[in-house]
Motif scaffolding. Structure first.
Motif, PDB file in Angstrom:
ATOM      1  N   VAL A 110       0.860  -1.177   0.000  1.00  0.00           N
ATOM      2  CA  VAL A 110       0.000   0.000   0.000  1.00  0.00           C
ATOM      3  C   VAL A 110       0.900   1.232   0.000  1.00  0.00           C
ATOM      4  O   VAL A 110       1.759   1.390   0.873  1.00  0.00           O
ATOM      5  CB  VAL A 110      -0.942   0.020   1.218  1.00  0.00           C
ATOM      6  CG1 VAL A 110      -1.811   1.271   1.199  1.00  0.00           C
ATOM      7  CG2 VAL A 110      -1.817  -1.232   1.236  1.00  0.00           C
ATOM      8  N   LEU A 111       0.693   2.103  -0.986  1.00  0.00           N
ATOM      9  CA  LEU A 111       1.511   3.296  -1.158  1.00  0.00           C
ATOM     10  C   LEU A 111       0.628   4.532  -1.125  1.00  0.00           C
ATOM     11  O   LEU A 111      -0.501   4.513  -1.622  1.00  0.00           O
ATOM     12  CB  LEU A 111       2.261   3.266  -2.489  1.00  0.00           C
ATOM     13  CG  LEU A 111       3.126   2.039  -2.801  1.00  0.00           C
ATOM     14  CD1 LEU A 111       3.480   2.011  -4.274  1.00  0.00           C
ATOM     15  CD2 LEU A 111       4.397   2.059  -1.960  1.00  0.00           C
ATOM     16  N   ILE A 112       1.149   5.606  -0.559  1.00  0.00           N
ATOM     17  CA  ILE A 112       0.529   6.928  -0.663  1.00  0.00           C
ATOM     18  C   ILE A 112       1.563   7.848  -1.288  1.00  0.00           C
ATOM     19  O   ILE A 112       2.601   8.133  -0.677  1.00  0.00           O
ATOM     20  CB  ILE A 112       0.073   7.469   0.704  1.00  0.00           C
ATOM     21  CG1 ILE A 112      -0.948   6.524   1.341  1.00  0.00           C
ATOM     22  CG2 ILE A 112      -0.516   8.867   0.560  1.00  0.00           C
ATOM     23  CD1 ILE A 112      -1.394   6.950   2.729  1.00  0.00           C
ATOM     24  N   ASP A 113       1.315   8.255  -2.523  1.00  0.00           N
ATOM     25  CA  ASP A 113       2.284   9.053  -3.283  1.00  0.00           C
ATOM     26  C   ASP A 113       3.661   8.401  -3.276  1.00  0.00           C
ATOM     27  O   ASP A 113       4.692   9.066  -3.123  1.00  0.00           O
ATOM     28  CB  ASP A 113       2.360  10.476  -2.716  1.00  0.00           C
ATOM     29  CG  ASP A 113       1.095  11.282  -2.986  1.00  0.00           C
ATOM     30  OD1 ASP A 113       0.416  10.987  -3.995  1.00  0.00           O
ATOM     31  OD2 ASP A 113       0.787  12.187  -2.195  1.00  0.00           O
ATOM     32  N   GLY A 114       3.678   7.075  -3.440  1.00  0.00           N
ATOM     33  CA  GLY A 114       4.929   6.333  -3.522  1.00  0.00           C
ATOM     34  C   GLY A 114       5.530   5.935  -2.196  1.00  0.00           C
ATOM     35  O   GLY A 114       6.568   5.260  -2.167  1.00  0.00           O
ATOM     36  N   ARG A 115       4.921   6.298  -1.078  1.00  0.00           N
ATOM     37  CA  ARG A 115       5.472   6.021   0.252  1.00  0.00           C
ATOM     38  C   ARG A 115       4.787   4.802   0.848  1.00  0.00           C
ATOM     39  O   ARG A 115       3.575   4.774   1.042  1.00  0.00           O
ATOM     40  CB  ARG A 115       5.264   7.249   1.149  1.00  0.00           C
ATOM     41  CG  ARG A 115       5.879   7.159   2.528  1.00  0.00           C
ATOM     42  CD  ARG A 115       5.601   8.436   3.316  1.00  0.00           C
ATOM     43  NE  ARG A 115       4.192   8.592   3.634  1.00  0.00           N
ATOM     44  CZ  ARG A 115       3.371   9.415   3.027  1.00  0.00           C
ATOM     45  NH1 ARG A 115       3.787  10.177   2.039  1.00  0.00           N
ATOM     46  NH2 ARG A 115       2.095   9.498   3.390  1.00  0.00           N
ATOM     47  N   SER A 116       5.555   3.760   1.168  1.00  0.00           N
ATOM     48  CA  SER A 116       4.987   2.519   1.688  1.00  0.00           C
ATOM     49  C   SER A 116       4.378   2.726   3.061  1.00  0.00           C
ATOM     50  O   SER A 116       4.903   3.461   3.903  1.00  0.00           O
ATOM     51  CB  SER A 116       6.065   1.439   1.769  1.00  0.00           C
ATOM     52  OG  SER A 116       5.544   0.259   2.352  1.00  0.00           O
ATOM     53  N   GLN A 117       3.246   2.056   3.310  1.00  0.00           N
ATOM     54  CA  GLN A 117       2.545   2.141   4.585  1.00  0.00           C
ATOM     55  C   GLN A 117       2.824   0.943   5.496  1.00  0.00           C
ATOM     56  O   GLN A 117       2.163   0.783   6.528  1.00  0.00           O
ATOM     57  CB  GLN A 117       1.042   2.259   4.334  1.00  0.00           C
ATOM     58  CG  GLN A 117       0.652   3.486   3.528  1.00  0.00           C
ATOM     59  CD  GLN A 117       1.172   4.776   4.131  1.00  0.00           C
ATOM     60  OE1 GLN A 117       0.847   5.115   5.266  1.00  0.00           O
ATOM     61  NE2 GLN A 117       2.011   5.490   3.382  1.00  0.00           N
ATOM     62  N   TYR A 118       3.813   0.116   5.137  1.00  0.00           N
ATOM     63  CA  TYR A 118       4.161  -1.022   5.982  1.00  0.00           C
ATOM     64  C   TYR A 118       4.835  -0.555   7.261  1.00  0.00           C
ATOM     65  O   TYR A 118       5.571   0.442   7.278  1.00  0.00           O
ATOM     66  CB  TYR A 118       5.050  -1.993   5.223  1.00  0.00           C
ATOM     67  CG  TYR A 118       4.235  -3.029   4.503  1.00  0.00           C
ATOM     68  CD1 TYR A 118       4.078  -4.303   5.012  1.00  0.00           C
ATOM     69  CD2 TYR A 118       3.568  -2.705   3.327  1.00  0.00           C
ATOM     70  CE1 TYR A 118       3.291  -5.239   4.374  1.00  0.00           C
ATOM     71  CE2 TYR A 118       2.784  -3.627   2.675  1.00  0.00           C
ATOM     72  CZ  TYR A 118       2.644  -4.894   3.199  1.00  0.00           C
ATOM     73  OH  TYR A 118       1.856  -5.804   2.566  1.00  0.00           O
TER      74      TYR A 118
END
Length: 682
Positions: A110-118
């Motif tokens: 899961v990414l938000i503007d390319g930033r992983s949410q892990y």
């Protein structure tokens, strides 16, 4: 009124507007006249017919029409996805093609503007209840249906959800919205956008609250009352700044905080020091938060080439005042994790027939001391080298080939290749076949977890007494290996311009010869993980989008999945019945058939109606109790308005119109909810 009859009435009422051409016709863009450009499949902009994976795009209009308050709810629209609402201590769950036994799924990036949410704190998975993004700020969501480790690393084992937020240049002015309704629903949103010198700014605040899932006792003697409410606050800032003619800089800062009600009154144990019985999971409020900073620099080079460097840092916190607490030594649960990452990406247009993307990245994850997860702090380092090539050897052929090397300080080095070929049968009709080999690095809790509820401040004698009374909950055996996936697919993508329709359909086979499972150890009673299962997932899924006329959009999706499971030899004290339950949970962790339909219809008097219908077969999220088949119907009626120079919208939303249903287990019911929302664009 039965579910089937309600469904027929709603669809008949909505579809009646299809024939009202004189009222519904407007000068809208012919949405289905061309396929959208996709950015997430190969990390290069591609036509949807040229990507190496099948991709579902949830655009801004669909997001608003859905009436969803949470990103997880939007995943119900995507073929092959399973979703539950938040239940007790467990966050909302989102899985693709099953394998849904973990509270925080570790197999979907899961990414938000390319930033992983892990997050290492949330068991190496994604906390869907704590995503630091407001739905009002989402421009589109690109869902890659299939493994994409090549582009986004080990967490993209089964697929990718890439959330792309709206550019600040498109959010100038002030937006204020609020909604209130049943089951404690109360949300507020404020956004300001404007110019700061040469830069553009987007500043947002969101507050959310609701009562959550309702607990329904399954026995007349059960008098428990289990609260499940939550409150959240989100702050978000994005600043985009040009640096000359070729360079630009983007800064994004944000924080989301959540207070969730958890606990139950019927679980007790004997305090090892006082000898009295006390609740081991008392009703209480836990607090969790995520804060992040992201900086991205982009340079546009000659011939359409570009160079991008991104740095981001995320910190997660979790606080719980009392779990298995002793009156003499209360146990204060807390945890903290960080994730720091840097990544470089270079896109090169070699010639009209060949494009290449390559990049490298490094990240460090750490989890501070937390008695729920580790006896002390633990960290890992990961380095990546990745590349993708798009080559057109002939006019009707397109090849996508890529690979990724991931080097993990715990799991070693693994190479994940991918190849796909697309053949254009005719204009707008494409066949695609692909094969992928991918690896999922075990999470930190799978590699180094050591869960034992031991308070701080004990003397040696007291600690010995506590440890003799409180066994391990979980302890690694040090033998878990990276999961391996071999995925094959063949599919068709068609664009029917004369009908304003598109269709994608795929047949897939996903084979995991060494799936990681949590089982009970032979002695001591604690759990551990092992590569225990040989798993094969096969099936068929399709998505049809149709715009029969201006003002009418219809989307249909369906997925049929079968899962085979074979457990190898496991050194465990568990019974054969328990092991058969594990196999049953895997084989039924995805419903055999799911359906999703969405109708967006413009009505007379400038009204907008949308109807969503979700149907799913029985499945197992846990090993012991099934989630029965259900049909869920949501709808939204909205009226845009203009008041002087102010534009806005008032909407009425109903979720679960058909009545209560269980998504995770029979005792946790999703109740009908309804609310009114008002938005002002100043």
């Amino acid at each position: 009124m039965g579910n089937e009859r309600k469904f027929n009435l709603w669809m008949a009422a909505a579809l009646a507007c299809v024939g009202v051409d004189s009222v519904c016709a407007e000068e809208d863009e012919l949405y289905f006249s061309q396929m959208p450009t996709i950015f997430s499949a190969s990390r290069m902009p591609q036509a949807q017919s040229e990507t190496p994976n099948f991709v579902t795009v949830i655009d801004r209009d669909m997001i608003r029409a859905s009436g969803a308050r949470e990103v997880s709810d939007l995943m119900r629209l995507v073929p092959g996805f399973q979703v539950t609402s938040r239940v007790l201590e467990m966050p909302a769950r989102v899985a693709y093609h099953g394998l849904a036994g973990e509270d925080y799924s570790p197999r979907l990036q899961v990414l938000i503007d390319g930033r992983s949410q892990y997050s290492g704190l949330f068991r190496g998975g994604v906390n869907w209840d704590l995503l630091p993004v407001a739905i009002e700020n989402i421009e589109r969501i690109e869902v890659v249906r299939g493994s994409n480790v090549v582009a986004y690393g080990t967490n993209a084992f089964m697929g990718v959800v890439n959330i792309i937020t709206t550019d600040p240049s498109q959010t100038r002015g002030t937006t204020v919205s609020a909604l209130t309704g049943s089951r404690g629903v109360s949300d507020q949103f404020v956004r300001f956008g404007g110019d700061v010198g040469e830069a553009t700014l987007r500043l947002s605040y969101q507050g959310q609250a609701d009562d959550g899932i309702k607990f329904i006792p399954q026995k007349s003697t059960d008098t428990r009352s289990i609260p499940n409410g939550q409150q959240k606050r989100l702050f978000d800032l994005r600043l985009d700044m040009p640096l000359g003619l070729s360079d630009s800089l983007s800064l994004n800062l944000g924080k989301v905080e959540g207070a969730m009600q958890v606990g139950r009154s019927d679980a007790t144990a004997t305090d090892p020091f006082t000898g009295t019985d006390k609740m081991t999971n008392p009703p209480r409020t836990i607090h969790q938060s995520t804060q992040f900073a992201q900086l991205s620099w982009l340079r546009a080079l000659a011939d359409g080439d570009e160079l991008r460097v991104t740095l981001h840092s995320t910190e997660d916190r979790y606080e719980d005042p009392a779990v298995y607490a002793s009156d003499a030594f209360p146990l204060d649960q807390s945890g903290r994790s960080t994730r720091d990452e840097i990544e470089l990406q270079h896109t090169i247009n070699m010639n009209p027939a060949l494009r290449v993307m390559w990049g490298m990245g490094a990240r460090q994850e750490s989890v501070g001391q937390s008695y729920e997860y580790f006896t002390g702090g633990v960290s890992r380092k990961v380095q990546r080298l990745f590349s993708h090539a798009e080559w057109r050897p002939a006019q009707d052929w397109l090849l996508n080939v890529g690979g990724s090397v991931d080097k993990d300080s715990y799991s070693g080095e693994h190479f994940s290749p991918r190849a796909s070929a697309s053949y254009r049968l005719a204009e707008g009709h494409t066949l695609r076949a692909g094969i992928t080999q991918a690896y999922r690095m075990p999470t930190l809790i799978e590699l180094a977890g050591n869960v034992r509820y031991v308070p701080e401040g004990l003397s040696l004698i007291q600690r010995s007494a506590w440890l003799s009374a409180v066994p391990y909950e979980y302890l690694v055996n040090g033998q878990v290996q990276a999961e391996k996936l071999i995925s094959q697919e063949i599919g068709y993508l068609g664009e029917y311009k004369e009908w304003r329709a598109t269709l994608d359909a795929r047949i897939f086979s996903e084979y995991i010869p060494n799936r990681v499972w949590k089982v009970s150890a032979p002695t001591g009673g604690y759990d551990y993980v092992v590569n225990a299962e040989d798993t094969r997932i096969t099936g068929f899924e399709y998505q049809l989008r149709w715009q029969p006329q201006e003002g009418t959009r219809l989307m249909l999706g369906q997925s049929a999945v079968q899962i085979q499971s074979n457990l190898g030899e496991i050194a465990t004290a568990a019974s054969d019945t328990y092991l058969s339950h594990l196999q049953r949970q895997t084989r039924n962790s995805a419903p055999q058939l799911t359906n999703a339909a969405m109708l967006m219809q413009k009505l007379p008097y400038d009204l907008d109606l949308s109807v969503m219908v979700y149907q799913t077969d029985t499945m197992y999220w846990a090993t012991n109790k099934p989630a029965n088949a259900y049909t869920r119907i949501d709808w939204r009626l909205a009226k845009p308005f203009t008041w002087g120079t102010t534009r806005g919208e008032v909407a009425y939303v109903v979720q679960s119109e058909e009545g209560a249903h269980a998504e995770l287990k029979p005792s946790n019911m999703v109740m009908p909810r309804q609310w009114i929302s008002v938005r002002f664009d100043l």
